[in-house]
Design a protein around this motif. Structure first.
Motif, PDB file in Angstrom:
ATOM      1  N   LEU A 293      58.345  27.349 -33.195  1.00 39.38           N
ATOM      2  CA  LEU A 293      57.777  28.126 -34.299  1.00 39.38           C
ATOM      3  C   LEU A 293      56.567  28.940 -33.849  1.00 39.38           C
ATOM      4  N   ASN A 294      55.757  28.379 -32.972  1.00 36.18           N
ATOM      5  CA  ASN A 294      54.635  29.161 -32.441  1.00 36.18           C
ATOM      6  C   ASN A 294      55.118  30.327 -31.586  1.00 36.18           C
TER       7      ASN A 294
ATOM      8  N   ALA B 244      55.687  36.142 -31.531  1.00 43.52           N
ATOM      9  CA  ALA B 244      56.579  37.306 -31.418  1.00 43.52           C
ATOM     10  C   ALA B 244      56.484  38.224 -32.622  1.00 43.52           C
ATOM     11  N   GLY B 245      55.906  37.726 -33.749  1.00 45.08           N
ATOM     12  CA  GLY B 245      55.652  38.639 -34.858  1.00 45.08           C
ATOM     13  C   GLY B 245      56.219  38.277 -36.211  1.00 45.08           C
ATOM     14  N   VAL B 246      56.753  37.057 -36.407  1.00 41.97           N
ATOM     15  CA  VAL B 246      57.194  36.732 -37.775  1.00 41.97           C
ATOM     16  C   VAL B 246      55.986  36.649 -38.695  1.00 41.97           C
ATOM     17  N   ASN B 247      56.218  36.902 -39.976  1.00 40.33           N
ATOM     18  CA  ASN B 247      55.131  36.925 -40.962  1.00 40.33           C
ATOM     19  C   ASN B 247      55.044  35.651 -41.783  1.00 40.33           C
TER      20      ASN B 247
ATOM     21  N   ILE C  41      53.598  21.023 -38.982  1.00 40.26           N
ATOM     22  CA  ILE C  41      52.750  21.980 -39.701  1.00 40.26           C
ATOM     23  C   ILE C  41      51.326  21.968 -39.142  1.00 40.26           C
ATOM     24  N   ALA C  42      50.829  20.781 -38.788  1.00 39.91           N
ATOM     25  CA  ALA C  42      49.474  20.685 -38.219  1.00 39.91           C
ATOM     26  C   ALA C  42      49.368  21.384 -36.876  1.00 39.91           C
ATOM     27  N   GLY C  43      50.494  21.550 -36.180  1.00 40.53           N
ATOM     28  CA  GLY C  43      50.471  22.159 -34.853  1.00 40.53           C
ATOM     29  C   GLY C  43      50.729  23.655 -34.826  1.00 40.53           C
ATOM     30  N   LEU C  44      50.893  24.276 -35.987  1.00 44.53           N
ATOM     31  CA  LEU C  44      51.245  25.695 -36.028  1.00 44.53           C
ATOM     32  C   LEU C  44      50.016  26.596 -35.996  1.00 44.53           C
ATOM     33  N   ASN C  45      50.172  27.734 -35.354  1.00 48.91           N
ATOM     34  CA  ASN C  45      49.156  28.790 -35.356  1.00 48.91           C
ATOM     35  C   ASN C  45      49.384  29.624 -36.618  1.00 48.91           C
ATOM     36  N   ARG C  46      48.910  29.109 -37.741  1.00 54.92           N
ATOM     37  CA  ARG C  46      49.365  29.612 -39.037  1.00 54.92           C
ATOM     38  C   ARG C  46      48.407  30.556 -39.736  1.00 54.92           C
TER      39      ARG C  46
END
Length: 343
Positions: A188-189, A194-197, A226-231
């Motif tokens: 997911l990261n 890569a550019g998903v929104n 979720i805690a590991g995402l660059n969100r």
């Protein structure tokens, strides 16, 4: 994209109308999909960036939805880890090397993002085509759902082998789930870079689990992901079949949006979630088989129920079925877009 209807609703901000997209919106109910599918295998479609972009753009061009979703599959992570994956028409996904013991689990690799670069390449092509018009949603399968395919060797009605692993060998189940979770965070990261929104986590088979098993073998790992995402500025949507039961627990994993199946009143469940958590859903997809007057009445009923709520994204409780008439899906989108004008 921060000012788009979809992103604003996902962050529980006020919008002039609810945004609309539909799970499986780029799928088998469209003849244009089959024009592409009849030329290539399913995995070729997923792994060829230009083709994945062509399919992703079909509902953008033909339906006018408010968000695109990457054309791919939840099992590409399992394949990258070492699963021998194939898709057969009428049968679905199959793994020729099911994972059912310690040796099989230990053989799965976790440093595999280079094998998933084709997804990042597809995202870049899709974003070029979208040209800032609407957001692009990336996604991944949740660890329990991906595990079930690896253990069963394909789809299952009763998840017997998966549940035997959970109950008789929970330490092995956790070893496998932990590996999948690690790959899912990286994957997911990769998509975010890569550019998903936005991203959505699909736990398609969570409904097979009891409350306690969901908490131990699914929720725990979704929380970790979720805690590991660059969100930053990238909303996270959590979906599972069974969300009408599990939604309060799902919200504890701190997604921005909980996607709800059709077995519950959407306003009731939203009021049971923490402030600032948006909801997505929750029309029964079978409604789209019905007469157009029924489709309109059911959409209006849902919208009237949710009319004073910020943080509402229209979707189905699950995906568009392959034999739903295309005209009915297109009509539903038109009804949604006209709602704020006609009511």
């Amino acid at each position: 994209m921060r000012d788009s209807l979809f992103i604003k609703a996902a962050f529980s901000e006020k919008t002039e109308r609810p945004p609309v997209w539909m799970m499986r919106q780029a799928g088998r109910f469209m003849k244009e999909y089959w024009e592409i599918k009849n030329k290539y295998s399913f995995l070729e479609m997923c792994k060829t960036p230009e083709i994945a972009a062509d399919v992703t753009m079909l509902p953008v061009d033909l339906l006018g939805i408010d968000a695109a979703i990457l054309f791919s599959d939840i099992l590409v992570t399992a394949e990258a880890m070492g699963g021998d994956l194939s898709f057969t028409q009428g049968v679905g996904p199959k793994f020729a090397n099911p994972v059912r013991d310690k040796a099989g689990i230990d053989a799965l690799e976790t440093e595999v993002t280079d094998r998933l670069q084709y997804v990042a390449d597809a995202i870049k092509v899709i974003q070029q085509r979208l040209n800032g018009s609407i957001p692009l949603i990336g996604f991944a399968g949740a660890p329990f759902t991906v595990m079930s395919y690896l253990v069963e060797g394909g789809s299952s009605r009763d998840f017997k082998l998966t549940k035997l692993l959970l109950h008789n060998h929970p330490e092995l189940a956790h070893r496998l789930l932990s590996k999948i979770a690690k790959v899912t965070v990286d994957y997911l990261n990769l998509q975010i870079a890569a550019g998903v929104n936005a991203v959505q986590i699909f736990d398609s088979w969570a409904l097979a689990l009891s409350w306690d098993d969901y908490k131990e073998f699914s929720h725990r790992y979704i929380t970790e992901i979720i805690a590991g995402l660059n969100r930053k500025d990238v909303p996270v949507i959590s979906f599972c079949k069974g969300s009408s039961v599990f939604a309060p627990l799902m919200a504890e994993a701190k997604p921005d949006v909980v996607s709800i199946d059709w077995n519950v009143d959407l306003l009731d469940i939203k009021k049971r979630l923490p402030a600032g958590v948006a909801v997505q859903g929750n029309l029964d997809p079978h409604i789209l088989y019905a007469d157009k007057k029924v489709i309109k009445e059911r959409i209006y009923r849902l919208f009237d129920r949710m009319k004073d709520e910020n943080g509402f994204i229209f979707n189905l409780g699950h995906g568009v079925m392959p034999d739903i008439p295309f005209d009915n899906v297109k009509y539903a989108v038109e009804v949604i877009k006209d709602y704020s004008v006609t009511r």
